[in-house]
Design a protein around this motif. Structure first.
Motif, PDB file in Angstrom:
ATOM      1  N   LEU A 150       0.820  -1.211   0.000  1.00 36.79           N
ATOM      2  CA  LEU A 150       0.000   0.000   0.000  1.00 36.79           C
ATOM      3  C   LEU A 150       0.855   1.262   0.000  1.00 36.79           C
ATOM      4  CD1 LEU A 150      -2.977  -0.873   2.381  1.00 36.79           C
ATOM      5  CD2 LEU A 150      -2.834  -1.030  -0.110  1.00 36.79           C
ATOM      6  N   ALA A 151       2.020   1.206   0.620  1.00 30.33           N
ATOM      7  CA  ALA A 151       2.924   2.361   0.590  1.00 30.33           C
ATOM      8  C   ALA A 151       3.365   2.654  -0.843  1.00 30.33           C
ATOM      9  CB  ALA A 151       4.137   2.115   1.483  1.00 30.33           C
ATOM     10  N   LEU A 152       3.612   1.600  -1.622  1.00 33.24           N
ATOM     11  CA  LEU A 152       3.992   1.783  -3.025  1.00 33.24           C
ATOM     12  C   LEU A 152       2.811   2.299  -3.839  1.00 33.24           C
ATOM     13  CD1 LEU A 152       6.050  -1.495  -3.570  1.00 33.24           C
ATOM     14  CD2 LEU A 152       6.971   0.810  -3.302  1.00 33.24           C
ATOM     15  N   GLU A 153       1.638   1.706  -3.638  1.00 30.63           N
ATOM     16  CA  GLU A 153       0.459   2.089  -4.424  1.00 30.63           C
ATOM     17  C   GLU A 153      -0.061   3.473  -4.054  1.00 30.63           C
ATOM     18  OE1 GLU A 153      -2.513  -0.958  -4.186  1.00 30.63           O
ATOM     19  OE2 GLU A 153      -1.225  -2.475  -5.134  1.00 30.63           O
ATOM     20  N   GLY A 154       0.148   3.882  -2.806  1.00 25.53           N
ATOM     21  CA  GLY A 154      -0.374   5.167  -2.358  1.00 25.53           C
ATOM     22  C   GLY A 154       0.562   6.335  -2.571  1.00 25.53           C
ATOM     23  N   ALA A 155       1.795   6.071  -2.972  1.00 22.32           N
ATOM     24  CA  ALA A 155       2.806   7.128  -3.034  1.00 22.32           C
ATOM     25  C   ALA A 155       2.397   8.280  -3.948  1.00 22.32           C
ATOM     26  CB  ALA A 155       4.141   6.544  -3.486  1.00 22.32           C
ATOM     27  N   ARG A 156       1.823   7.985  -5.103  1.00 22.62           N
ATOM     28  CA  ARG A 156       1.489   9.041  -6.060  1.00 22.62           C
ATOM     29  C   ARG A 156       0.397   9.963  -5.544  1.00 22.62           C
ATOM     30  NH1 ARG A 156      -0.922   6.670 -11.467  1.00 22.62           N
ATOM     31  NH2 ARG A 156       0.990   5.429 -11.352  1.00 22.62           N
ATOM     32  N   ASN A 157      -0.373   9.494  -4.560  1.00 22.43           N
ATOM     33  CA  ASN A 157      -1.433  10.309  -3.975  1.00 22.43           C
ATOM     34  C   ASN A 157      -1.096  10.792  -2.571  1.00 22.43           C
ATOM     35  OD1 ASN A 157      -3.289   8.051  -5.746  1.00 22.43           O
ATOM     36  ND2 ASN A 157      -3.661  10.224  -6.092  1.00 22.43           N
ATOM     37  N   ASN A 158       0.189  10.813  -2.256  1.00 22.59           N
ATOM     38  CA  ASN A 158       0.647  11.300  -0.948  1.00 22.59           C
ATOM     39  C   ASN A 158      -0.004  10.549   0.213  1.00 22.59           C
ATOM     40  OD1 ASN A 158       2.102  12.903   0.883  1.00 22.59           O
ATOM     41  ND2 ASN A 158       0.548  14.512   0.894  1.00 22.59           N
ATOM     42  N   ILE A 159      -0.197   9.251   0.012  1.00 23.19           N
ATOM     43  CA  ILE A 159      -0.667   8.387   1.102  1.00 23.19           C
ATOM     44  C   ILE A 159       0.537   7.637   1.638  1.00 23.19           C
ATOM     45  CG2 ILE A 159      -2.194   6.510   1.782  1.00 23.19           C
ATOM     46  CD1 ILE A 159      -3.970   7.221  -0.622  1.00 23.19           C
ATOM     47  N   ARG A 160       0.856   7.866   2.871  1.00 23.89           N
ATOM     48  CA  ARG A 160       2.023   7.231   3.485  1.00 23.89           C
ATOM     49  C   ARG A 160       1.540   6.175   4.476  1.00 23.89           C
ATOM     50  NH1 ARG A 160       5.873  12.670   4.168  1.00 23.89           N
ATOM     51  NH2 ARG A 160       5.369  13.455   2.068  1.00 23.89           N
ATOM     52  N   VAL A 161       2.097   4.995   4.342  1.00 26.31           N
ATOM     53  CA  VAL A 161       1.635   3.845   5.121  1.00 26.31           C
ATOM     54  C   VAL A 161       2.816   3.258   5.881  1.00 26.31           C
ATOM     55  CG1 VAL A 161       0.315   1.704   5.037  1.00 26.31           C
ATOM     56  CG2 VAL A 161       0.018   3.399   3.226  1.00 26.31           C
ATOM     57  N   ASN A 162       2.632   3.090   7.176  1.00 21.26           N
ATOM     58  CA  ASN A 162       3.698   2.595   8.041  1.00 21.26           C
ATOM     59  C   ASN A 162       3.154   1.562   9.019  1.00 21.26           C
ATOM     60  OD1 ASN A 162       6.103   4.530   7.447  1.00 21.26           O
ATOM     61  ND2 ASN A 162       4.375   5.914   7.722  1.00 21.26           N
ATOM     62  N   CYS A 163       4.070   0.897   9.708  1.00 25.12           N
ATOM     63  CA  CYS A 163       3.703  -0.031  10.779  1.00 25.12           C
ATOM     64  C   CYS A 163       4.307   0.437  12.090  1.00 25.12           C
ATOM     65  CB  CYS A 163       4.250  -1.436  10.490  1.00 25.12           C
ATOM     66  SG  CYS A 163       3.286  -2.406   9.328  1.00 25.12           S
ATOM     67  N   ILE A 164       3.590   0.177  13.167  1.00 28.07           N
ATOM     68  CA  ILE A 164       4.178   0.318  14.493  1.00 28.07           C
ATOM     69  C   ILE A 164       4.134  -1.032  15.170  1.00 28.07           C
ATOM     70  CG2 ILE A 164       2.029   0.996  15.691  1.00 28.07           C
ATOM     71  CD1 ILE A 164       4.195   3.087  17.086  1.00 28.07           C
ATOM     72  N   ALA A 165       5.223  -1.391  15.818  1.00 29.83           N
ATOM     73  CA  ALA A 165       5.318  -2.651  16.558  1.00 29.83           C
ATOM     74  C   ALA A 165       5.489  -2.306  18.030  1.00 29.83           C
ATOM     75  CB  ALA A 165       6.508  -3.485  16.062  1.00 29.83           C
ATOM     76  N   PRO A 166       4.384  -2.239  18.775  1.00 32.79           N
ATOM     77  CA  PRO A 166       4.455  -1.766  20.159  1.00 32.79           C
ATOM     78  C   PRO A 166       4.756  -2.876  21.165  1.00 32.79           C
ATOM     79  CG  PRO A 166       2.173  -2.056  19.525  1.00 32.79           C
ATOM     80  CD  PRO A 166       2.999  -2.446  18.331  1.00 32.79           C
ATOM     81  N   THR A 167       5.421  -2.501  22.224  1.00 28.50           N
ATOM     82  CA  THR A 167       5.522  -3.339  23.419  1.00 28.50           C
ATOM     83  C   THR A 167       4.901  -2.531  24.546  1.00 28.50           C
ATOM     84  OG1 THR A 167       7.618  -4.245  22.624  1.00 28.50           O
ATOM     85  CG2 THR A 167       7.039  -4.677  24.912  1.00 28.50           C
ATOM     86  N   ALA A 168       3.752  -2.975  25.031  1.00 30.85           N
ATOM     87  CA  ALA A 168       3.033  -2.161  26.010  1.00 30.85           C
ATOM     88  C   ALA A 168       2.245  -3.036  26.971  1.00 30.85           C
ATOM     89  CB  ALA A 168       2.090  -1.195  25.298  1.00 30.85           C
TER      90      ALA A 168
END
Length: 297
Positions: free
Chosen positions: A169-187
């Protein structure tokens, strides 16, 4: 300062734990927040907490496994605030058992909530974000998915799947300024009750993860990042590719792989591919094939 004033955020599973802290901090930074939880009362309580502190928020009770309910939530958000800028896919459950003892229904349920729940929510906002040429989406992965964890085959599989979803999705969304990330929490959330010593639980407050969320949804957010967070510490995880060796084919190829194993797994000069096709390009290159020549050398 990362200012989210004017932004509209949806946070799933935000009736408590990590989601609640994410929602509170996003609101404190100026975002209008849709607090989603499967329990309406829990969602309303957090939304009230935000409003009491001077922010804007509404509570929506809906299961992320129900696409129609999720779509209705997104549509209502757009009707109320004209847009959705930020989506935090946080909702999740645990059904821990060893794989030998696990019922497949528990495996499917965890996949449905973590993976398909995130897919449902992302699909519901995707076209809207594309149309407005702006979007910030965070998937919640886990060290259990990245590295494995005893008794969590279902959870680990779902969490690693979210990394793959994020990468594409980060690749597909790049042209529309959609940035996609993951967070891996320890909580220290309800999901970890009884699994860690109390002294460790006290240090792993959910609020210490949420600053990472703010970074991942700001105007200058990265994309395709796996941000690990816990106890106020932050790290980045990467899926890398070694340089490997070219073996070729033939009856002795399996034995040649064994003989070359130390070179195959040697991490010197490993790298993070820019896309999945990079693996194939590397392999063809080692085999002596170049696109320029169009043939094997």
């Amino acid at each position: 300062m990362i200012d989210l004033s004017g932004r509209v955020a949806i946070v799933t599973g935000a009736g408590g734990g990590l989601g609640r802290e994410h929602a509170l901090l996003l609101a404190a930074r100026g975002a209008r927040v849709v607090v989603n939880d499967v329990a309406q009362a829990a969602a309303d309580a957090v939304a009230y907490e935000i409003r009491k502190a001077g922010g804007e928020a509404i509570g929506v009770g809906a299961s992320v496994t129900d696409f129609d309910a999720v779509k209705a939530m997104v549509d209502a958000t757009i009707t109320r605030w004209n847009k959705v800028d930020i989506l935090i896919n946080n909702a999740g459950i645990l059904r821990d058992k060893t794989f030998a003892k696990m019922d497949l229904a528990d495996f499917q349920l965890v996949i449905d909530v973590h993976l398909m729940g995130s897919v449902n929510c992302t699909k519901a906002v995707w076209d809207h974000m594309r149309a407005q040429n702006y979007g910030r989406i965070v998937m919640t992965t886990s060290s259990s998915g990245l590295y494995g964890n005893f008794g969590q085959s279902n959870y680990g599989a779902a969490k690693m799947a979210l990394v793959g979803l994020m990468q594409t999705l980060a690749l597909e969304g790049a042209r529309n300024n959609i940035r996609v990330n993951c967070i891996a929490p320890t909580a220290a959330t309800q999901m970890l009750d009884g699994l860690l010593p109390q002294a460790e639980m006290e240090r792993l407050r959910p609020a210490q993860v949420s600053p990472g969320i703010v970074v991942l949804v700001g105007d200058d957010a990265p994309t395709r990042t796996i941000l690990c967070a816990g106890a106020g510490s932050f790290e980045a995880a990467h899926i890398t590719l070694t340089q490997g060796v070219h073996i070729g084919q033939g009856p002795a190829a399996p034995e040649a792989i064994v003989a070359s194993w130390p070179k195959i797994v040697d991490r010197k000069d490993e790298f993070v591919p820019d896309a999945g096709e990079r693996q194939g390009r590397l392999e063809l290159q080692k085999a002596g094939y170049t696109r320029d020549s169009g043939k094997a050398n």
